[in-house]
Design a protein around this motif. Sequence first.
Motif, PDB file in Angstrom:
ATOM      1  N   MET A 140      85.766  45.452  57.585  1.00 25.17           N
ATOM      2  CA  MET A 140      85.528  45.212  59.005  1.00 25.17           C
ATOM      3  C   MET A 140      86.755  45.668  59.788  1.00 25.17           C
ATOM      4  O   MET A 140      87.865  45.279  59.487  1.00 25.17           O
ATOM      5  CB  MET A 140      85.256  43.723  59.227  1.00 25.17           C
ATOM      6  CG  MET A 140      85.068  43.362  60.679  1.00 25.17           C
ATOM      7  SD  MET A 140      84.915  41.587  60.935  1.00 25.17           S
ATOM      8  CE  MET A 140      83.224  41.499  61.429  1.00 25.17           C
ATOM      9  N   ALA A 183      87.583  42.272  64.854  1.00 25.91           N
ATOM     10  CA  ALA A 183      87.469  40.829  64.701  1.00 25.91           C
ATOM     11  C   ALA A 183      86.079  40.382  65.159  1.00 25.91           C
ATOM     12  O   ALA A 183      85.401  41.103  65.899  1.00 25.91           O
ATOM     13  CB  ALA A 183      88.566  40.150  65.523  1.00 25.91           C
ATOM     14  N   PRO A 184      85.635  39.187  64.739  1.00 29.57           N
ATOM     15  CA  PRO A 184      84.278  38.728  65.060  1.00 29.57           C
ATOM     16  C   PRO A 184      83.906  38.790  66.544  1.00 29.57           C
ATOM     17  O   PRO A 184      82.799  39.192  66.886  1.00 29.57           O
ATOM     18  CB  PRO A 184      84.266  37.284  64.552  1.00 29.57           C
ATOM     19  CG  PRO A 184      85.289  37.259  63.468  1.00 29.57           C
ATOM     20  CD  PRO A 184      86.353  38.235  63.903  1.00 29.57           C
ATOM     21  N   ARG A 195      91.490  46.387  64.048  1.00 32.14           N
ATOM     22  CA  ARG A 195      92.505  46.881  63.120  1.00 32.14           C
ATOM     23  C   ARG A 195      92.570  48.387  63.260  1.00 32.14           C
ATOM     24  O   ARG A 195      91.557  49.078  63.170  1.00 32.14           O
ATOM     25  CB  ARG A 195      92.167  46.499  61.683  1.00 32.14           C
ATOM     26  CG  ARG A 195      93.271  46.896  60.725  1.00 32.14           C
ATOM     27  CD  ARG A 195      93.102  46.278  59.387  1.00 32.14           C
ATOM     28  NE  ARG A 195      94.208  46.673  58.519  1.00 32.14           N
ATOM     29  CZ  ARG A 195      94.259  46.400  57.247  1.00 32.14           C
ATOM     30  NH1 ARG A 195      93.291  45.717  56.680  1.00 32.14           N
ATOM     31  NH2 ARG A 195      95.288  46.809  56.523  1.00 32.14           N
ATOM     32  N   PRO A 244      88.126  32.657  66.278  1.00 30.74           N
ATOM     33  CA  PRO A 244      87.650  33.461  65.147  1.00 30.74           C
ATOM     34  C   PRO A 244      88.431  34.768  64.984  1.00 30.74           C
ATOM     35  O   PRO A 244      88.669  35.212  63.856  1.00 30.74           O
ATOM     36  CB  PRO A 244      86.175  33.744  65.488  1.00 30.74           C
ATOM     37  CG  PRO A 244      85.793  32.657  66.432  1.00 30.74           C
ATOM     38  CD  PRO A 244      87.038  32.332  67.202  1.00 30.74           C
ATOM     39  N   ASP A 245      88.852  35.351  66.078  1.00 34.05           N
ATOM     40  CA  ASP A 245      89.587  36.615  66.000  1.00 34.05           C
ATOM     41  C   ASP A 245      90.993  36.415  65.450  1.00 34.05           C
ATOM     42  O   ASP A 245      91.470  37.221  64.643  1.00 34.05           O
ATOM     43  CB  ASP A 245      89.622  37.302  67.362  1.00 34.05           C
ATOM     44  CG  ASP A 245      88.258  37.854  67.762  1.00 34.05           C
ATOM     45  OD1 ASP A 245      87.313  37.755  66.950  1.00 34.05           O
ATOM     46  OD2 ASP A 245      88.143  38.390  68.872  1.00 34.05           O
ATOM     47  N   GLU A 259      91.901  34.049  63.439  1.00 31.28           N
ATOM     48  CA  GLU A 259      91.737  33.722  62.017  1.00 31.28           C
ATOM     49  C   GLU A 259      91.468  34.995  61.211  1.00 31.28           C
ATOM     50  O   GLU A 259      91.981  35.153  60.101  1.00 31.28           O
ATOM     51  CB  GLU A 259      90.611  32.706  61.831  1.00 31.28           C
ATOM     52  CG  GLU A 259      91.013  31.322  62.303  1.00 31.28           C
ATOM     53  CD  GLU A 259      89.893  30.305  62.218  1.00 31.28           C
ATOM     54  OE1 GLU A 259      88.711  30.694  62.069  1.00 31.28           O
ATOM     55  OE2 GLU A 259      90.197  29.096  62.308  1.00 31.28           O
ATOM     56  N   TRP A 260      90.676  35.908  61.752  1.00 35.50           N
ATOM     57  CA  TRP A 260      90.393  37.195  61.095  1.00 35.50           C
ATOM     58  C   TRP A 260      91.691  37.985  60.918  1.00 35.50           C
ATOM     59  O   TRP A 260      91.982  38.476  59.831  1.00 35.50           O
ATOM     60  CB  TRP A 260      89.383  37.968  61.935  1.00 35.50           C
ATOM     61  CG  TRP A 260      89.129  39.371  61.505  1.00 35.50           C
ATOM     62  CD1 TRP A 260      88.264  39.788  60.534  1.00 35.50           C
ATOM     63  CD2 TRP A 260      89.726  40.557  62.035  1.00 35.50           C
ATOM     64  NE1 TRP A 260      88.296  41.163  60.434  1.00 35.50           N
ATOM     65  CE2 TRP A 260      89.190  41.650  61.341  1.00 35.50           C
ATOM     66  CE3 TRP A 260      90.673  40.795  63.029  1.00 35.50           C
ATOM     67  CZ2 TRP A 260      89.566  42.972  61.611  1.00 35.50           C
ATOM     68  CZ3 TRP A 260      91.038  42.098  63.303  1.00 35.50           C
ATOM     69  CH2 TRP A 260      90.487  43.171  62.597  1.00 35.50           C
ATOM     70  N   SER A 301      93.949  36.359  58.326  1.00 34.40           N
ATOM     71  CA  SER A 301      93.516  36.545  56.936  1.00 34.40           C
ATOM     72  C   SER A 301      93.928  37.919  56.424  1.00 34.40           C
ATOM     73  O   SER A 301      94.305  38.068  55.255  1.00 34.40           O
ATOM     74  CB  SER A 301      92.005  36.335  56.796  1.00 34.40           C
ATOM     75  OG  SER A 301      91.283  37.375  57.412  1.00 34.40           O
TER      76      SER A 301
END
Length: 133
Positions: free
Chosen positions: A1, A4-5, A11, A31-32, A34-35, A38
């Motif tokens: 991906m 981000a969500p 990226r 959520p972004d 956290e993405w 990770s």
Amino acid sequence: MNAAPDGSVIRREAPRADLLAFEVKDRITKPDIEWMSSIADAAMKEHGTIDMLLIMSNYEGSDLGARFDGYASAVMARSVAHIRKYVVVGAPAFARAMITLSGAVLPVETKTFDLADEAAAWAYLAEAGPAKA
């Protein structure tokens, strides 16, 4: 991906595996962040030492949940021991001052560039070579 969500962070392709490059295009959501965290966490585990480039092309702040996310905060705390160079392009004035200050007190080399100088930031990181010698 590659995005981000919620799409506030993407990226960017980097010329080496130990260089993470992200572009902030909007308001950062939980959520972004956290993405993004990770990806940074996995890179630190895989490479030990990494460089990070953050391009703030349209940064519009962050949601409260993103600022106080436990996982993102833990990754950020650990990153001090794993990031060699932290380069930010297009940071607002208040963020630029914080980045400069953190570079003076933490064992991470920090550098900021104006948005118009993105190519110079990439060149700076290319000249630095791999994060782990």
